[in-house]
Design an enzyme around this catalytic site. Sequence first.
Site, PDB file in Angstrom:
ATOM      1  CE  LYS A  65      -3.761  -1.607   0.423  1.00  0.00           C
ATOM      2  NZ  LYS A  65      -5.008  -1.756  -1.328  1.00  0.00           N
TER       3      LYS A  65
ATOM      4  CD  GLU B 193     -10.824   3.668   0.067  1.00  0.00           C
ATOM      5  OE1 GLU B 193      -9.942   5.208   0.088  1.00  0.00           O
ATOM      6  OE2 GLU B 193      -9.721   3.384  -0.674  1.00  0.00           O
TER       7      GLU B 193
ATOM      8  CB  SER C  73       0.223  -8.087  -0.981  1.00  0.00           C
ATOM      9  OG  SER C  73      -0.176  -8.865  -0.525  1.00  0.00           O
TER      10      SER C  73
END
Lengths: 266, 403
Positions: B96, B118, B385
């Site tokens: 991210k 969000e 990830s």
Amino acid sequence: MSRIDRRFAALKAAGRTGLIPFVTAGDPSPQHVVALMHALVDAGADLIELGVPFSDPMADGPVIQHASERAIAKGVGLNEVLGWVARFRQRDAETPIVLMGYLNPVEIHGYARFAQEAVQAGVDGVLLVDCPLEEAAVLQPLREAGLQQILLAAPTTAPVRMAQLCGSAEGFLYYVSFAGITGAAHLSTGDIAARVADIRAHAKAPVAVGFGIRDAASAKAIAGFADAVVIGSALVERLAGATDAEEMTMRVHAFLAPIRSALDAH
Amino acid sequence: MPTIDDFHAWPDVHGRFGNYGGSYVAETLMAPLAELSEAYLRLRDDPEFIAELDRDLKHYVGRPSPVYHAERLSQHVGGARILFKREDLNHTGAHKINNTVGQALVAKRMGKPRIIAETGAGQHGVASATVAARLGLKCVVYMGAVDIERQKINVYRMKLLGAEVVPVTSGSKTLKDALNEAMRDWVTHVADTFYIIGTVAGPHPYPLMVRDFNAIVGREARAQMLEQYGRLPDVLTACVGGGSNAIGLFHAFLNDADVRIVGAEAAGEGIATGHHAASLAAGRPGVLHGNRTYVLCDDNGQITETHSISAGLDYPGVGPEHAFLKDAGRAEYVGVTDDEAMEAFHLLARTEGILAALESSHAVAQAIKLAREYPKDGIVLCNLSGRGDKDVHTIAAREGVEV
């Protein structure tokens, strides 16, 4: 001439400002939607915006979000909404009806099928909040069936784009009075007046102003420069919890009567 | 119009990937989106911006992340070699950060002092709070009340980083509702606020921009494969919620026709039970959160509540580029259940000493299945990830252990 066009022509001829109430279809009660619609007309509505409930109403504030959630929980969908419009039309052939909502319920229903059924029920126009002009190609079947697409214009709309919207507007152009969500309350009538005057000078269609109008005073302030005012959240809030047709009718009259008088006194 | 043979040419100028994508938002957001598109498309080719981003990715995020051969896991499975692209080793513990570092630089160049985001699992919220702290920007994170409960550690991390976490109690109280609420905030504060969307969904230019910032994962991996193995992998896999880590890995390989691509969606308790979040495997085309894509909804068009053990995959839509790749037949999308993900989590922990995030554990489970389909000299490249520290409490609770 469409029902919406006829209604605005009549308002103009009479020198009156139009009153457009919004209610979420199926709230507070799916059993009394048709009675509620007639009550709106009796209390002075010139056009009805009927909200089609959607699970993810991105442009709406908490009042309409919760009304939508309540209606969905009671099983309200497009089929029910179209059924209520058809029943309303049995007694009222004149008051224009615009369905307001989001694209996904129409997309899933099927554009061609929706267009045919909506016209048959007596719907006059659609305001699909998340379908801007750029994506409106999908609405071609609706236009072909004779439904007018009500476009939104906003304080953030740039001049070039505003000219485009003015040129494409049909029925009426809905000017969003401030950058925000429905039901928020910080109207700055001076800014709105200047912008709306500019739009009215360029648009073929009449201009309705909505978002943030909640009583006679705010309606009157807008009436000075708009062809119509839209009142949604404040009315939905007022209706919440009413359980029978009589109670709803009483609340509608109590809420809309002073607004109607203020608009007519203008 | 881009051609279907060149997958790198999409989206078109309207932000459409074939029939998907676009800008399905209220009029008030059209101007800020146009402003963002204009700024981003300019910065995308600006050498100074690119250099600044590269510096941040190297010195702050810790890139490049390694490609790691999980030998003991591969041996245990008994099929092809399983390799992991180690995005879990990035600063803040997931892919991210690649995107938030990039978008924060765009925000800075656009002169926006306030950031909103969000978050589902909290990884994107943490990554947003992190870059906001570093650049001295105010940060507000919207998070579903249900997710706040199951990701307490990340909520506290965000607060430690100076962000305000706003609980969202509408709808299903999860990621989709947090996205609605962030959109409402943005529409109300368009002048001073930059909305950092955490996945490859939302209106144009977000699916393009978020993909670009994550595509470094696949670019690095492709070069590492050629350097370390002298060839490309047989098959790629990654988990798909909104799909940002997956498109990040896949994108550089899209035009390599011989590389098979498989996305792993959250099948929850099983697709047949209805309790899942597999939009591509079990949904249909619709419009949600500003783009046309595959969505999970009922016959009235109401978005349905999803289920996954992993908050980051618990989303009823998916990035439009994945919808496009599915329809084009370029990528396959399959479901992995909660149980399969948990089993993969434990197997990876015990054979390799890696605690994977619950989201990534879906990809690990899929990598294990794929490894069984290929010979021993085959290569499965899986995007690991994120790391699982944030999920320790969820896993303990599921297994009846008090921590």
